[in-house]
Design a protein around this motif. Sequence first.
Motif, PDB file in Angstrom:
ATOM      1  N   ILE A  91     -23.874  32.639  36.104  1.00  6.57           N
ATOM      2  CA  ILE A  91     -23.007  31.470  36.228  1.00  6.57           C
ATOM      3  C   ILE A  91     -23.179  30.629  34.964  1.00  6.57           C
ATOM      4  O   ILE A  91     -24.301  30.376  34.515  1.00  6.57           O
ATOM      5  CB  ILE A  91     -23.347  30.656  37.493  1.00  6.57           C
ATOM      6  CG1 ILE A  91     -23.075  31.469  38.755  1.00  6.57           C
ATOM      7  CG2 ILE A  91     -22.600  29.329  37.522  1.00  6.57           C
ATOM      8  CD1 ILE A  91     -21.619  31.830  38.996  1.00  6.57           C
ATOM      9  N   HIS A  92     -22.086  30.207  34.383  1.00  8.50           N
ATOM     10  CA  HIS A  92     -22.112  29.453  33.132  1.00  8.50           C
ATOM     11  C   HIS A  92     -22.863  28.137  33.315  1.00  8.50           C
ATOM     12  O   HIS A  92     -22.747  27.477  34.350  1.00  8.50           O
ATOM     13  CB  HIS A  92     -20.679  29.184  32.672  1.00  8.50           C
ATOM     14  CG  HIS A  92     -20.585  28.706  31.271  1.00  8.50           C
ATOM     15  ND1 HIS A  92     -20.875  27.409  30.914  1.00  8.50           N
ATOM     16  CD2 HIS A  92     -20.241  29.347  30.136  1.00  8.50           C
ATOM     17  CE1 HIS A  92     -20.703  27.266  29.616  1.00  8.50           C
ATOM     18  NE2 HIS A  92     -20.322  28.442  29.113  1.00  8.50           N
TER      19      HIS A  92
ATOM     20  N   ARG B 232     -13.398  21.633  44.145  1.00  7.44           N
ATOM     21  CA  ARG B 232     -12.621  22.565  44.965  1.00  7.44           C
ATOM     22  C   ARG B 232     -12.314  23.830  44.162  1.00  7.44           C
ATOM     23  O   ARG B 232     -12.428  24.946  44.656  1.00  7.44           O
ATOM     24  CB  ARG B 232     -11.339  21.886  45.450  1.00  7.44           C
ATOM     25  CG  ARG B 232     -10.563  22.707  46.444  1.00  7.44           C
ATOM     26  CD  ARG B 232      -9.420  21.967  47.142  1.00  7.44           C
ATOM     27  NE  ARG B 232      -8.565  21.171  46.266  1.00  7.44           N
ATOM     28  CZ  ARG B 232      -8.555  19.831  46.233  1.00  7.44           C
ATOM     29  NH1 ARG B 232      -9.380  19.134  46.986  1.00  7.44           N
ATOM     30  NH2 ARG B 232      -7.727  19.197  45.430  1.00  7.44           N
ATOM     31  N   THR B 233     -11.923  23.675  42.892  1.00  5.26           N
ATOM     32  CA  THR B 233     -11.628  24.817  42.025  1.00  5.26           C
ATOM     33  C   THR B 233     -12.841  25.724  41.865  1.00  5.26           C
ATOM     34  O   THR B 233     -12.712  26.950  41.827  1.00  5.26           O
ATOM     35  CB  THR B 233     -11.146  24.320  40.641  1.00  5.26           C
ATOM     36  OG1 THR B 233      -9.949  23.569  40.825  1.00  5.26           O
ATOM     37  CG2 THR B 233     -10.885  25.466  39.694  1.00  5.26           C
ATOM     38  N   LEU B 234     -14.028  25.119  41.789  1.00  6.29           N
ATOM     39  CA  LEU B 234     -15.266  25.885  41.623  1.00  6.29           C
ATOM     40  C   LEU B 234     -15.799  26.452  42.938  1.00  6.29           C
ATOM     41  O   LEU B 234     -16.760  27.217  42.945  1.00  6.29           O
ATOM     42  CB  LEU B 234     -16.343  25.010  40.974  1.00  6.29           C
ATOM     43  CG  LEU B 234     -16.014  24.500  39.567  1.00  6.29           C
ATOM     44  CD1 LEU B 234     -17.087  23.528  39.088  1.00  6.29           C
ATOM     45  CD2 LEU B 234     -15.853  25.657  38.600  1.00  6.29           C
TER      46      LEU B 234
ATOM     47  N   GLN C 228     -19.325  33.717  41.860  1.00  6.76           N
ATOM     48  CA  GLN C 228     -17.940  34.070  41.542  1.00  6.76           C
ATOM     49  C   GLN C 228     -17.893  34.565  40.099  1.00  6.76           C
ATOM     50  O   GLN C 228     -18.280  33.833  39.186  1.00  6.76           O
ATOM     51  CB  GLN C 228     -17.030  32.850  41.687  1.00  6.76           C
ATOM     52  CG  GLN C 228     -17.039  32.248  43.085  1.00  6.76           C
ATOM     53  CD  GLN C 228     -16.409  30.879  43.077  1.00  6.76           C
ATOM     54  OE1 GLN C 228     -15.200  30.770  42.885  1.00  6.76           O
ATOM     55  NE2 GLN C 228     -17.206  29.848  43.273  1.00  6.76           N
ATOM     56  N   THR C 229     -17.430  35.768  39.892  1.00  6.27           N
ATOM     57  CA  THR C 229     -17.421  36.343  38.536  1.00  6.27           C
ATOM     58  C   THR C 229     -16.599  35.516  37.556  1.00  6.27           C
ATOM     59  O   THR C 229     -16.927  35.463  36.368  1.00  6.27           O
ATOM     60  CB  THR C 229     -16.890  37.791  38.541  1.00  6.27           C
ATOM     61  OG1 THR C 229     -15.586  37.811  39.119  1.00  6.27           O
ATOM     62  CG2 THR C 229     -17.817  38.707  39.310  1.00  6.27           C
ATOM     63  N   GLN C 230     -15.554  34.835  38.033  1.00  4.32           N
ATOM     64  CA  GLN C 230     -14.718  34.045  37.125  1.00  4.32           C
ATOM     65  C   GLN C 230     -15.436  32.797  36.604  1.00  4.32           C
ATOM     66  O   GLN C 230     -14.939  32.132  35.697  1.00  4.32           O
ATOM     67  CB  GLN C 230     -13.377  33.668  37.781  1.00  4.32           C
ATOM     68  CG  GLN C 230     -13.471  32.706  38.930  1.00  4.32           C
ATOM     69  CD  GLN C 230     -13.657  33.374  40.286  1.00  4.32           C
ATOM     70  OE1 GLN C 230     -14.165  34.473  40.388  1.00  4.32           O
ATOM     71  NE2 GLN C 230     -13.236  32.687  41.330  1.00  4.32           N
ATOM     72  N   LEU C 231     -16.631  32.501  37.099  1.00  2.00           N
ATOM     73  CA  LEU C 231     -17.408  31.346  36.639  1.00  2.00           C
ATOM     74  C   LEU C 231     -18.585  31.757  35.751  1.00  2.00           C
ATOM     75  O   LEU C 231     -19.454  30.946  35.438  1.00  2.00           O
ATOM     76  CB  LEU C 231     -17.926  30.537  37.840  1.00  2.00           C
ATOM     77  CG  LEU C 231     -16.861  30.022  38.808  1.00  2.00           C
ATOM     78  CD1 LEU C 231     -17.523  29.258  39.957  1.00  2.00           C
ATOM     79  CD2 LEU C 231     -15.836  29.169  38.090  1.00  2.00           C
ATOM     80  N   CYS C 232     -18.589  33.008  35.342  1.00  2.00           N
ATOM     81  CA  CYS C 232     -19.730  33.549  34.593  1.00  2.00           C
ATOM     82  C   CYS C 232     -19.525  33.502  33.082  1.00  2.00           C
ATOM     83  O   CYS C 232     -18.407  33.498  32.573  1.00  2.00           O
ATOM     84  CB  CYS C 232     -19.978  34.998  35.009  1.00  2.00           C
ATOM     85  SG  CYS C 232     -20.595  35.134  36.688  1.00  2.00           S
ATOM     86  N   GLN C 233     -20.642  33.554  32.397  1.00  2.00           N
ATOM     87  CA  GLN C 233     -20.622  33.745  30.945  1.00  2.00           C
ATOM     88  C   GLN C 233     -20.700  35.247  30.678  1.00  2.00           C
ATOM     89  O   GLN C 233     -20.604  36.052  31.606  1.00  2.00           O
ATOM     90  CB  GLN C 233     -21.735  32.911  30.273  1.00  2.00           C
ATOM     91  CG  GLN C 233     -23.113  32.945  30.951  1.00  2.00           C
ATOM     92  CD  GLN C 233     -23.957  34.133  30.618  1.00  2.00           C
ATOM     93  OE1 GLN C 233     -23.625  35.253  30.993  1.00  2.00           O
ATOM     94  NE2 GLN C 233     -25.082  33.898  29.949  1.00  2.00           N
TER      95      GLN C 233
ATOM     96  N   ALA D  57     -28.744  31.734  35.816  1.00  2.00           N
ATOM     97  CA  ALA D  57     -28.102  31.436  37.101  1.00  2.00           C
ATOM     98  C   ALA D  57     -27.553  32.729  37.693  1.00  2.00           C
ATOM     99  O   ALA D  57     -26.368  33.029  37.609  1.00  2.00           O
ATOM    100  CB  ALA D  57     -27.006  30.402  36.908  1.00  2.00           C
ATOM    101  N   GLN D  58     -28.464  33.498  38.261  1.00  2.00           N
ATOM    102  CA  GLN D  58     -28.131  34.799  38.825  1.00  2.00           C
ATOM    103  C   GLN D  58     -28.478  34.778  40.307  1.00  2.00           C
ATOM    104  O   GLN D  58     -29.630  34.529  40.679  1.00  2.00           O
ATOM    105  CB  GLN D  58     -28.931  35.882  38.110  1.00  2.00           C
ATOM    106  CG  GLN D  58     -28.654  37.269  38.580  1.00  2.00           C
ATOM    107  CD  GLN D  58     -29.470  38.284  37.788  1.00  2.00           C
ATOM    108  OE1 GLN D  58     -30.527  37.972  37.243  1.00  2.00           O
ATOM    109  NE2 GLN D  58     -28.980  39.498  37.718  1.00  2.00           N
ATOM    110  N   GLY D  59     -27.489  35.010  41.154  1.00  2.00           N
ATOM    111  CA  GLY D  59     -27.739  35.001  42.586  1.00  2.00           C
ATOM    112  C   GLY D  59     -26.466  35.277  43.364  1.00  2.00           C
ATOM    113  O   GLY D  59     -25.383  35.405  42.792  1.00  2.00           O
TER     114      GLY D  59
END
Length: 151
Positions: free
Chosen positions: A57-58, A26-28, A47-52, A97-99
């Motif tokens: 995406i991390h 749910r958080t993700l 979501q930018t907050q899940l990126c490296q 992981a770019q999309g």
Amino acid sequence: MSQTLNPAADDFQRLRDSFAQQTAMRTLGIEIHHIKSGEIELGMPYQTQLCQQHGFIHAGISTAALDSACGYAAFTLMPEDSGILTVEFKTSLLAPAQGEEFRFRGKVLRPGRQLYFSQGEAYALLQGEERLIATMSATLMCIQGREHIKN
């Protein structure tokens, strides 16, 4: 003796209820898109907050999503009174992981009484085109008789 590849009588409601309890998913922002016996597809928006640091995406996020996809694919085949835990997995990262959004597909390769073997694939969707970005092989364990590990 292996479990049969038949959907549960509850039309996967037990799986949906279990997935809803996963605060990590749910958080993700990961949701169930499709379920059938021995298979599942999860989806997540970018979501930018899940990126490296490079804006992808991390890998840990993709791995967590693939782990759930592999596990819940196996869970579709497990007895009603069971729970599931991951025993082992291996992730191969094939592309950044770019999309705009992501799909995580899990499929059971071999069900067993206690151990299930699943395969997962992660896809990035960019301008309507799907690109394979990661794969996973996973071993999952069917847990029965433990009240605190159920559904």
